[in-house]
Write a protein that holds these residues in place. Structure first.
Motif, PDB file in Angstrom:
ATOM      1  N   GLY A 267       2.926   5.812  -3.183  1.00 15.91           N
ATOM      2  CA  GLY A 267       4.067   6.580  -3.689  1.00 15.91           C
ATOM      3  C   GLY A 267       4.069   6.667  -5.198  1.00 15.91           C
ATOM      4  O   GLY A 267       4.358   7.724  -5.778  1.00 15.91           O
ATOM      5  N   LEU A 268       3.734   5.549  -5.845  1.00 22.88           N
ATOM      6  CA  LEU A 268       3.691   5.561  -7.322  1.00 22.88           C
ATOM      7  C   LEU A 268       2.601   6.491  -7.831  1.00 22.88           C
ATOM      8  O   LEU A 268       2.801   7.246  -8.794  1.00 22.88           O
ATOM      9  N   ILE A 269       1.456   6.435  -7.193  1.00 23.53           N
ATOM     10  CA  ILE A 269       0.357   7.317  -7.635  1.00 23.53           C
ATOM     11  C   ILE A 269       0.733   8.775  -7.409  1.00 23.53           C
ATOM     12  O   ILE A 269       0.502   9.637  -8.273  1.00 23.53           O
ATOM     13  N   GLY A 270       1.337   9.071  -6.267  1.00 21.51           N
ATOM     14  CA  GLY A 270       1.752  10.446  -6.005  1.00 21.51           C
ATOM     15  C   GLY A 270       2.803  10.916  -6.998  1.00 21.51           C
ATOM     16  O   GLY A 270       2.769  12.067  -7.465  1.00 21.51           O
ATOM     17  N   GLY A 271       3.747  10.044  -7.352  1.00 18.74           N
ATOM     18  CA  GLY A 271       4.768  10.407  -8.333  1.00 18.74           C
ATOM     19  C   GLY A 271       4.173  10.670  -9.706  1.00 18.74           C
ATOM     20  O   GLY A 271       4.584  11.618 -10.404  1.00 18.74           O
TER      21      GLY A 271
ATOM     22  N   LEU B 176       0.812  -1.214   0.000  1.00 20.68           N
ATOM     23  CA  LEU B 176       0.000   0.000   0.000  1.00 20.68           C
ATOM     24  C   LEU B 176       0.846   1.265   0.000  1.00 20.68           C
ATOM     25  O   LEU B 176       0.590   2.181  -0.804  1.00 20.68           O
ATOM     26  N   PRO B 177       1.881   1.393   0.821  1.00 17.56           N
ATOM     27  CA  PRO B 177       2.705   2.602   0.746  1.00 17.56           C
ATOM     28  C   PRO B 177       3.389   2.765  -0.609  1.00 17.56           C
ATOM     29  O   PRO B 177       3.516   3.885  -1.118  1.00 17.56           O
ATOM     30  N   LEU B 178       3.833   1.634  -1.213  1.00 21.48           N
ATOM     31  CA  LEU B 178       4.467   1.717  -2.525  1.00 21.48           C
ATOM     32  C   LEU B 178       3.484   2.188  -3.583  1.00 21.48           C
ATOM     33  O   LEU B 178       3.796   3.039  -4.418  1.00 21.48           O
ATOM     34  N   THR B 179       2.277   1.654  -3.512  1.00 20.28           N
ATOM     35  CA  THR B 179       1.255   2.075  -4.474  1.00 20.28           C
ATOM     36  C   THR B 179       0.933   3.555  -4.318  1.00 20.28           C
ATOM     37  O   THR B 179       0.798   4.288  -5.303  1.00 20.28           O
TER      38      THR B 179
END
Length: 243
Positions: free
Chosen positions: A203-207, A198-201
């Protein structure tokens, strides 16, 4: 007549002595005489009265003795030890009982296996899985934590919490109390790991959103410069025609 009066006067003193002797023989005054009670009661009721008084005295003595024993017991009853089974770093309850003459409720000694501790929580603190438990009222030398039936960690007798590292899958986590006589039953809870993706997802969406925002700003800036360039070209063309 005078002689008769004199004779009666002469008989008065002997008769008085005889009466006194008669009364003394009927009611003897010495305390040692049989049938005489110290309170002055004599005759057939003396022994009954003495027996009743003795029973009353014995009953009073029994009541007094029981009251004294009850008073001594009430003054000597130990109080409960000031001990919280869930608080870490405390002196063991049996040591408090020995030093301060207090009571540990239901406390078992080291010749029998301890009762099971009470596992209160299993949670993730950001870096590892942490357990919290309450100790039993038993003699404990250490605690053993198992994850999925496998021993993971040991802790000292004064501990009430501890970390066991990461747990990647759903697993049963248990804590057991141990002493020289054996181990207790385990107190267990199911641990459900957090979704680490969940944190990785996020982060990807925010990027991706940030990149789109920068691209949009670049396009707007390019269009703004192009528009100004076109306006400048038109302005120069109009000036040449009028000249």
């Amino acid at each position: 007549m005078l002689s008769t009066t004199a004779a009666m006067r002469d008989l008065t003193f002997p008769l008085g002595i005889i009466c006194l002797l008669f009364i003394r023989g009927y009611c003897p005054l010495p305390m040692s005489s049989e049938g005489m009670h110290p309170m002055g009661i004599h005759g057939p009721y003396a022994h009954s009265y003495s027996r009743v008084k003795d029973e009353d005295y014995n009953q009073y003595e029994d009541i007094t003795t029981r009251s004294s024993e009850t008073s001594i017991l009430s003054r000597g009853t130990p109080k409960r030890c000031d001990y919280d089974p869930c608080l870490e770093g405390q002196t063991p309850c049996f040591e408090l009982a020995t030093s301060s003459n207090c009571l540990c409720p239901g406390f078992t000694l080291n010749d029998v296996p301890p009762e099971a501790p009470k596992l209160s929580s299993v949670s993730w603190n950001g870096s590892e899985v942490v357990l919290q438990w309450c100790t039993p009222y038993s003699h404990v030398t250490n605690y053993v934590v198992t994850v999925g039936g496998q021993e993971r960690q040991k802790f000292g007798e004064d501990r009430r919490s501890g970390g066991v590292g990461e747990i990647g899958n759903i697993a049963e986590v248990c804590v057991m109390a141990v002493n020289d006589a054996g181990a207790s039953e385990g107190s267990c809870m199911m641990y459900h790991p957090r979704d680490n993706s969940l944190p990785l997802t996020a982060g990807l969406i925010g990027g991706a959103l940030g990149f789109l925002l920068l691209l949009l700003l670049a396009v707007l800036l390019w269009r703004h410069k192009r528009q100004r360039k076109q306006e400048a070209t038109i302005s120069m063309h109009n000036t040449a025609e009028t000249g």
